[in-house]
Design an enzyme around this catalytic site. Structure first.
Site, PDB file in Angstrom:
ATOM      1  N   SER A  72       0.844  -1.194   0.000  1.00 13.92           N
ATOM      2  CA  SER A  72       0.000   0.000   0.000  1.00 13.92           C
ATOM      3  C   SER A  72       0.886   1.253   0.000  1.00 13.92           C
ATOM      4  O   SER A  72       1.758   1.380  -0.855  1.00 13.92           O
ATOM      5  CB  SER A  72      -0.945  -0.048   1.208  1.00 13.92           C
ATOM      6  OG  SER A  72      -1.979   0.887   1.085  1.00 13.92           O
TER       7      SER A  72
ATOM      8  N   ASP B 102      -8.585  -5.563  -5.576  1.00 12.93           N
ATOM      9  CA  ASP B 102      -8.196  -4.507  -4.647  1.00 12.93           C
ATOM     10  C   ASP B 102      -8.711  -3.152  -5.129  1.00 12.93           C
ATOM     11  O   ASP B 102      -8.435  -2.748  -6.265  1.00 12.93           O
ATOM     12  CB  ASP B 102      -6.675  -4.487  -4.536  1.00 12.93           C
ATOM     13  CG  ASP B 102      -6.151  -3.449  -3.558  1.00 12.93           C
ATOM     14  OD1 ASP B 102      -6.956  -2.866  -2.803  1.00 12.93           O
ATOM     15  OD2 ASP B 102      -4.921  -3.235  -3.543  1.00 12.93           O
TER      16      ASP B 102
ATOM     17  N   HIS C 187      -5.845  -6.616  -1.263  1.00 13.94           N
ATOM     18  CA  HIS C 187      -4.788  -5.651  -0.963  1.00 13.94           C
ATOM     19  C   HIS C 187      -3.528  -6.352  -0.446  1.00 13.94           C
ATOM     20  O   HIS C 187      -3.585  -7.087   0.529  1.00 13.94           O
ATOM     21  CB  HIS C 187      -5.320  -4.667   0.075  1.00 13.94           C
ATOM     22  CG  HIS C 187      -4.623  -3.348   0.113  1.00 13.94           C
ATOM     23  ND1 HIS C 187      -4.346  -2.612  -1.019  1.00 13.94           N
ATOM     24  CD2 HIS C 187      -4.142  -2.607   1.148  1.00 13.94           C
ATOM     25  CE1 HIS C 187      -3.751  -1.478  -0.678  1.00 13.94           C
ATOM     26  NE2 HIS C 187      -3.597  -1.462   0.626  1.00 13.94           N
TER      27      HIS C 187
END
Length: 487
Positions: A158, A410, A435
């Site tokens: 991320s 995601d 994710h």
């Protein structure tokens, strides 16, 4: 542990602590604190602060690789306990494992309890300062005997994945390659369609159940109608077991808290039970949608269904006595206050719902209004093009040795990097994944496609390390050999 006397005594505290958040770390480890500069870019402020690190040398041999996780917006244990890919591969690589906490998150607070007091203390929270922290640690660490020839592989997921990619671009002499998982490096003004996040999240729910999708889509008007009276606000307070009073001025914050749960579930709809942002079962959207099968219900009945649905995310264990709708930290695991500031300065990531074909409320992306709100909150002007200016945006053809992996489901994936511009910039789209799912620990329900991607990533990283050792004509005897074809 051979690690303890490194960097000329700059490590100020060494303690062994149990891990927190999710499963215990599957290795022996040390928690240590590096005396870090508050400001890397001038000589006016010479203050320092203790930056927390988790280090394991269980499988490391002299000059063998270092796996370095670029901490992102939260407590470092939350990431260390949910990045099994690094721990599981440390032995075969003979790798040291390091997780370094991002400044202003967890306990790595440059000004202690005053770190968020005002702009004079909070202003040192930037991605450039954070990357310079990691560079300072690696440069000093690799100056010591036994690590000066160790190749470093940086990992991140991320925002941490964005840092991992950008770090390889800015500090290629310190890391030989980066695995940037679910890193939306193109989710910036002028580079990205702001509808991507909500469109992708909505699809995940709709794929489970049309009734579920429609129930969520219809609930927003129901919240507005019920919340239009004092009696309705009290009913919402009681039904949703809120910790604080719910006033008319708080309704949008409360509804945003509801919306955030659905977006987050789309991120972490993993095939195995997990305790990352919250303790959840395998495929938590399935559990959520089981509560949302009657979009035809009247307002209050529908909102009772919504309460039962969000309780999968906010209270799956049944241990939460009341819901704090003003808490943006996921029970302390993420640093909501810090990220809100970053999202107003350099990390302005556009999100909208226009149309409206999503299950979320209609939401325009008004950059001027966004900047105005940020100025009112923090007294700063959002620097919406800063990341593109610093790191190139889509123009990264000179970069090398970066894996950009994204999960197909995601919501952040639409902001990822997918163009084929260089053989050493590898783009991987993981079917059905969420994710940074490739970084998660191996689980019994992992599909063959995910296992194959992880093997591919190991092969790429292996080649990076071999190329590095070949370039310096040095091979650690214990694990690596110039004549060995594979690990």
């Amino acid at each position: 542990m051979i690690f303890l006397n490194w960097i000329l005594g700059l490590v100020i505290t060494i303690t062994c602590l149990p891990s927190s958040y999710a499963d215990p770390i599957p290795a022996n480890f040390t928690v240590t604190y590096y005396e870090q500069k508050v400001d890397h870019f001038n000589y006016i402020n010479n203050a320092t602060f203790p930056q927390r690190m988790i280090v394991s040398t269980d499988h490391w041999c002299n000059q063998c690789p270092i796996f370095f996780y670029a901490g992102n917006e939260g407590d470092i244990f939350s990431f260390a306990n949910n990045t099994g890919f690094m721990w599981e591969n440390a032995q075969k690589f003979g790798a040291m494992v390091m997780f370094v906490e991002h400044r202003y998150y967890g306990v790595s607070l440059p000004f202690g309890n005053s770190s968020y007091a005002n702009l004079s203390t909070l202003g040192y929270l930037t991605v450039e300062q954070a990357m310079a922290d990691y560079a300072d640690i690696l440069f000093n660490f690799r100056s010591t005997k036994g690590t000066d020839k160790s190749p470093v592989i940086m990992f991140g997921g991320s925002y941490g994945g964005m840092i991992a990619a950008w770090f390889r671009m800015k500090y290629p002499h310190l890391v030989v390659g980066s695995l940037a998982s679910s890193a939306p490096i193109e989710q910036f003004q002028g580079l990205y369609d702001c509808r991507g996040y909500n469109d992708r999240a909505s699809k995940s729910f709709r794929d489970y159940s049309e009734n579920c999708f429609q129930s969520i889509k219809k609930c927003w008007n129901a919240f507005n109608r019920v919340g239009s009276t004092d009696e309705g606000l009290q009913w919402l307070h009681d039904t949703f077991h809120l910790c604080q009073d719910l006033k008319a001025s708080d309704l949008s914050t409360f509804v945003g808290w509801i919306s955030d749960s659905f977006g987050t579930l789309a991120m972490i709809d993993y095939p195995n039970p997990a305790d990352f942002l919250a303790p959840l079962p395998a495929f938590p959207i399935n559990y959520t949608c089981q509560q949302l099968q009657h979009p035809e219900h009247d307002d209050k009945a529908l909102l009772v269904d919504i309460y039962n649905a969000i309780s999968v995310f906010y209270n799956f264990t049944g241990q939460t006595t009341c819901n704090d709708y003003k808490d943006s930290s996921d029970s302390g695991r993420l640093g909501g206050d810090g990220w809100n500031f970053q999202a107003c300065t350099e990390m302005v990531l556009p999100i909208c719902s226009i149309g409206n074909d999503t299950m979320f409320p209609e939401q325009q992306w008004d950059v001027d209004a966004y900047k105005k709100q940020c100025f009112q909150t923090y007294g700063i002007m959002s620097d919406i093009y800063k990341a593109e200016q610093l790191f190139g945006g889509q123009n990264i053809s000179t970069a090398t040795n970066i894996i950009f992996s994204n999960g197909e489901r995601d919501p952040w994936a639409p902001g990822g990097f997918y163009r084929q511009i260089s053989p050493s910039l590898v783009n991987i789209l993981i079917p059905h994944a969420c994710h940074h799912e490739d970084l998660r620990p191996t689980g019994p329900n992992d599909p063959p496609s995910l296992l194959a991607i992880r093997r591919k990533e190991v092969e790429i990283i292996t080649q990076w390390i071999k190329d590095y050792y070949h370039s310096i004509q040095y091979w650690p005897r214990e694990i690596w050999s110039q004549n060995r074809g594979s690990l």
